[in-house]
Every structure is written in C-alpha cells, then in structure tokens.
Design an enzyme around this catalytic site. Structure first.
Site, PDB file in Angstrom:
ATOM      1  N   TRP A 102       9.457 -81.790 -59.250  1.00 36.22           N
ATOM      2  CA  TRP A 102      10.356 -81.262 -58.258  1.00 36.22           C
ATOM      3  C   TRP A 102      10.165 -81.882 -56.743  1.00 36.22           C
ATOM      4  O   TRP A 102      11.085 -82.178 -56.269  1.00 36.22           O
ATOM      5  CB  TRP A 102       9.890 -79.742 -58.063  1.00 36.22           C
ATOM      6  CG  TRP A 102      10.461 -79.015 -59.207  1.00 36.22           C
ATOM      7  CD1 TRP A 102       9.840 -78.181 -60.072  1.00 36.22           C
ATOM      8  CD2 TRP A 102      11.946 -79.015 -59.552  1.00 36.22           C
ATOM      9  NE1 TRP A 102      10.689 -77.519 -61.085  1.00 36.22           N
ATOM     10  CE2 TRP A 102      11.800 -77.853 -60.726  1.00 36.22           C
ATOM     11  CE3 TRP A 102      13.162 -79.182 -59.138  1.00 36.22           C
ATOM     12  CZ2 TRP A 102      13.095 -77.649 -61.469  1.00 36.22           C
ATOM     13  CZ3 TRP A 102      14.266 -78.916 -59.674  1.00 36.22           C
ATOM     14  CH2 TRP A 102      14.213 -77.917 -60.776  1.00 36.22           C
ATOM     15  N   ASP A 171       8.802 -76.409 -50.480  1.00 38.17           N
ATOM     16  CA  ASP A 171       9.382 -75.739 -51.395  1.00 38.17           C
ATOM     17  C   ASP A 171       8.451 -74.883 -52.113  1.00 38.17           C
ATOM     18  O   ASP A 171       7.471 -75.389 -52.823  1.00 38.17           O
ATOM     19  CB  ASP A 171      10.030 -76.990 -52.424  1.00 38.17           C
ATOM     20  CG  ASP A 171      10.775 -76.338 -53.601  1.00 38.17           C
ATOM     21  OD1 ASP A 171      10.585 -74.871 -53.706  1.00 38.17           O
ATOM     22  OD2 ASP A 171      10.954 -77.219 -54.303  1.00 38.17           O
ATOM     23  N   LYS A 195      12.808 -67.267 -59.769  1.00 37.00           N
ATOM     24  CA  LYS A 195      11.333 -67.332 -60.221  1.00 37.00           C
ATOM     25  C   LYS A 195      10.648 -65.969 -60.054  1.00 37.00           C
ATOM     26  O   LYS A 195      10.204 -65.324 -60.814  1.00 37.00           O
ATOM     27  CB  LYS A 195      10.467 -68.461 -59.797  1.00 37.00           C
ATOM     28  CG  LYS A 195      10.836 -69.733 -60.616  1.00 37.00           C
ATOM     29  CD  LYS A 195      11.959 -70.480 -60.144  1.00 37.00           C
ATOM     30  CE  LYS A 195      12.332 -71.986 -61.069  1.00 37.00           C
ATOM     31  NZ  LYS A 195      12.416 -72.856 -60.264  1.00 37.00           N
TER      32      LYS A 195
HETATM   33  C1  PLP Z   1      13.207 -74.325 -60.234  1.00 34.69           C
HETATM   34  C2  PLP Z   1      12.639 -75.134 -58.986  1.00 34.69           C
HETATM   35  C3  PLP Z   1      13.642 -75.655 -58.042  1.00 34.69           C
HETATM   36  C4  PLP Z   1      15.201 -75.792 -58.443  1.00 34.69           C
HETATM   37  O1  PLP Z   1      15.599 -74.529 -58.081  1.00 34.69           O
HETATM   38  P1  PLP Z   1      17.228 -74.378 -57.793  1.00 34.69           P
HETATM   39  O2  PLP Z   1      17.355 -72.958 -57.418  1.00 34.69           O
HETATM   40  O3  PLP Z   1      17.770 -74.402 -59.607  1.00 34.69           O
HETATM   41  O4  PLP Z   1      17.913 -75.285 -57.245  1.00 34.69           O
HETATM   42  C5  PLP Z   1      13.128 -76.393 -57.119  1.00 34.69           C
HETATM   43  N1  PLP Z   1      11.605 -76.362 -56.991  1.00 34.69           N
HETATM   44  C6  PLP Z   1      10.927 -75.942 -57.645  1.00 34.69           C
HETATM   45  C7  PLP Z   1       9.517 -75.885 -57.405  1.00 34.69           C
HETATM   46  C8  PLP Z   1      11.434 -75.028 -58.768  1.00 34.69           C
HETATM   47  O5  PLP Z   1      10.494 -74.431 -59.600  1.00 34.69           O
END
Ligand code: PLP
Length: 359
Positions: A102, A171, A195
């Site tokens: 990521w 993030d 999540k």
């Molecule tokens: C799932 C995830 C993403 C991507 O998220 P989207 O909502 O599909 O753009 C980015 N960073 C992390 C750490 C994730 O777990």
C-alpha cells in the site's frame, strides 16, 4: 439465516447490531416514510445523521478544533493523489516510507504530482516489517512525511509513530479506530471505510485545518480539502448511506466503551492467534514479531496444498475470507473491530484440529 465468521480483509465484517439497526429502519427511517438512502442530503433527517457521524468520530478520537473531519469518495487510493495535490507544492519534496504494497502504491501516485524521497524502504523484507522510527532519514524542509500505519497485505503495523518536524500524513485504512490515537501528532489521516469504519463508498479524512491553506490555485476546486471542509462535506452529494453506516458503527464503538476498550479486545484477539502460531512448527507467522498487526494476522502452512485445504475446510465450517492477498499467498485472518472474540476462538479451535489431522 446462517452468518459466517467473515475474516475478509475488506470490505470486511460489520457489527451485527449495526446491520440489524440498518435493516430495521431501511424502509422507513424514523417516521420519515422513506429510506435514508432515498432522502435529500439537505434534509433534516440526513443532516442529523451526517453531523452525528462527524461528532462520534470527534469524540472517539478526542479531536480539538484544530482538526476537521471530512467525508469524501474515491477511497484511500483517491487520497494517494489528493494528499500530494493539496500538500506538496512546487519545488518541495515529500518524504515517504515504503513499508509494503500500500505504501508503494501511495509513492507511485505521489510521484505523478511532485518530488518524492523514499526515506526508508522495507517493502520486500521477509519477515514483513515497517521501518523503525530511528532509521528514517528525513529531508530538510520536507512538505510532509507519509506512513502507512498498517500494511493490510503483509500484516505489519507501526506500533510507535515517528515524531516529525514536517506534518505527519498517514494512510490508516486498515487500523483506524482500532486503538487510541494521539491525533495531535498528525497533519493528515485518511482511511477508506470498508475495513474498520463501515461499507465501501466513503473515505474519511482528518485534517489539521491550517494545512488546507497550502493548496495551489492550479488544483481544481473539487480536489481541494478546503472546498469540502468549508462545506462540511456537503459541497456535492456525499455518499449518504455509507456515512449513515459509519454513524451507526461509531455509535456502536462509543457504546462499547471507546477505543481503549476496543484496543484491549483487539490485542487479546491477535495474541490468541499469534500464540497458537508460535506454539509449534506447523504455522509460521509472516510478519516480524515486533511489528505484527493486530488487524491482519498473516501466516503460512508447510505447503501451498495444505493452505488450499485449510481455506477449503475453514469455509465449510463457516469461516470465510482467509485466503492471503493474491500477491503474497498464504493465510490472512483479518480481525477488525467487528470480529467478535468468539470468531477468533472458533478459528483457533479449527487451526488446532487442522494441525492435529495434518501436522
Ligand atoms: C484497502 C486499503 C487501501 C485501498 O483502499 P480503497 O478504499 O480501495 O482505495 C489503501 N491503503 C490501505 C492500507 C488499505 O488497507
């Protein structure tokens, strides 16, 4: 009805109490005679939902007035672009840590916008880990420092956050609200909802308000944090139903006792699984013990054939979503806030039995 224990990494399990609440008011939201999905985003009913979602997040994270809570669309992936569009000016450099898949995707997108310096790189390390705070080599006058608080795919998580001169950007898609957080250490936090917050479709942004002023006039209005902040996330039609679900999830978290209580439960769930993994030779964890995620527990079995059988048999016993990410294989048990301790105990019992039969 037969609900499974859903260990999917995302979209992930939601609290049953929240789903039941949504179901009970799906057709007639609190006497309005319509679903909240069918209502105007300027209605009185929706306004209360919207503002409660924001207030719940402010309460759970103990936010002060320096910070804005913003709801956007486009996922965390959209934020990979929007963060540098807003915060990385001409001639500036942004520091990024590369902790895995990521983080690497965030770096790739930021490079489209401006200059990026990767100040630590352990993307390919095995066992998986995130950088140590003391190995970061900051750029002088960096625009910001970016981290990925939990690498959902590898199962490595920052346990301690760096203290940075430049604003810290994170993030937090896969571990937001899983533990208490000192937001004052951060300039910007973003997370896709699917999540730990609610369904896919809404993206949470927490921004130190003064940083919104940095944006250049060449950035379209729609892609400026400032625009959405000034409009209380109602500049255009927001994802009303996902925000309603976030409101219910955050209300549920408050009723549970907040983030300290969640953190204890999450620690307990993770420890139960890691203890079993460490107890013998059959299962082996893929993240370095100091950095093991409390949200995504990743491990291998002695062979890919056994891993396939494990996933097949677990599914038959009502435990789904355990297949590791397609890029790395293995097993991944995602145990976000909504996964009850009973689900983890059921998985552990299954793992012991599977090892007894196949070990
Ligand atoms: C799932 C995830 C993403 C991507 O998220 P989207 O909502 O599909 O753009 C980015 N960073 C992390 C750490 C994730 O777990």
């Amino acid at each position: 009805m037969n609900r499974v224990y859903n260990f999917s990494a995302g979209p992930a399990a939601l609290p049953v109490a929240v789903l039941e609440q949504a179901q009970s008011e799906l057709l007639d939201y609190q006497g309005t005679g319509r679903s909240i999905m069918e209502d105007s985003h300027r209605s009185k009913a929706y306004d209360a939902v919207h503002n409660e979602a924001i207030q719940n997040l402010r309460d759970l994270l103990d936010l002060n007035d320096d910070y804005a809570v913003i709801f956007l669309t486009g996922g965390a992936t959209g934020q990979f672009a929007m963060a540098p569009m807003n915060l990385l000016g001409e001639g500036q450099v942004a520091d990024y840590t590369n902790s895995g898949a990521w983080a690497a995707k965030a770096i790739k997108e930021a490079r489209v916008i401006g200059a990026v310096n990767v100040i630590a790189d352990c993307e390919k390390d095995m066992p998986a880990r995130v950088p140590r705070v003391d190995e970061l080599q900051y750029t002088d006058n960096a625009a910001y420092v970016h981290i990925t608080s939990n690498e959902t795919i590898s199962g490595a998580q920052w346990k301690e956050f760096p203290v940075t001169q430049a604003p810290l950007v994170a993030d937090m898609s896969s571990d937001i609200l899983s533990r208490p957080l000192d937001v004052s250490r951060f300039g910007l936090i973003y997370a896709g909802a699917q999540k730990n917050l609610g369904p896919a479709g809404v993206t949470l942004v927490i921004l130190r308000k003064d940083l919104a002023e940095r944006v250049s006039d060449s950035v379209p209005l729609f892609y400026r944090y400032k625009t959405h902040m000034a409009a209380n996330s109602l500049y255009n039609t927001p994802p009303c139903f996902p925000i309603y679900m976030v409101m219910l999830v955050t209300r549920w978290l408050k009723e549970k006792g907040g983030l300290a209580v969640m953190a204890e439960s999450n620690e307990r769930k993770a420890r139960t699984l890691y203890d079993l993994i460490d107890a013998g030779e059959f299962y082996s964890g893929t993240a370095m013990p100091e950095y093991r995620s409390t949200m995504n527990v990743t491990f291998r079995l002695p062979s890919e054939e056994l891993e396939a059988a494990f996933i097949r048999e677990a599914t038959r016993e009502g435990m789904t979503g355990l297949k590791g990410h397609r890029s790395v294989g293995g097993i991944r048990a995602s145990i976000y806030n909504a996964m009850p301790e009973g689900g983890v105990n059921a998985l552990v019992a299954f793992m012991k039995e599977f090892e007894r039969k196949n070990g």
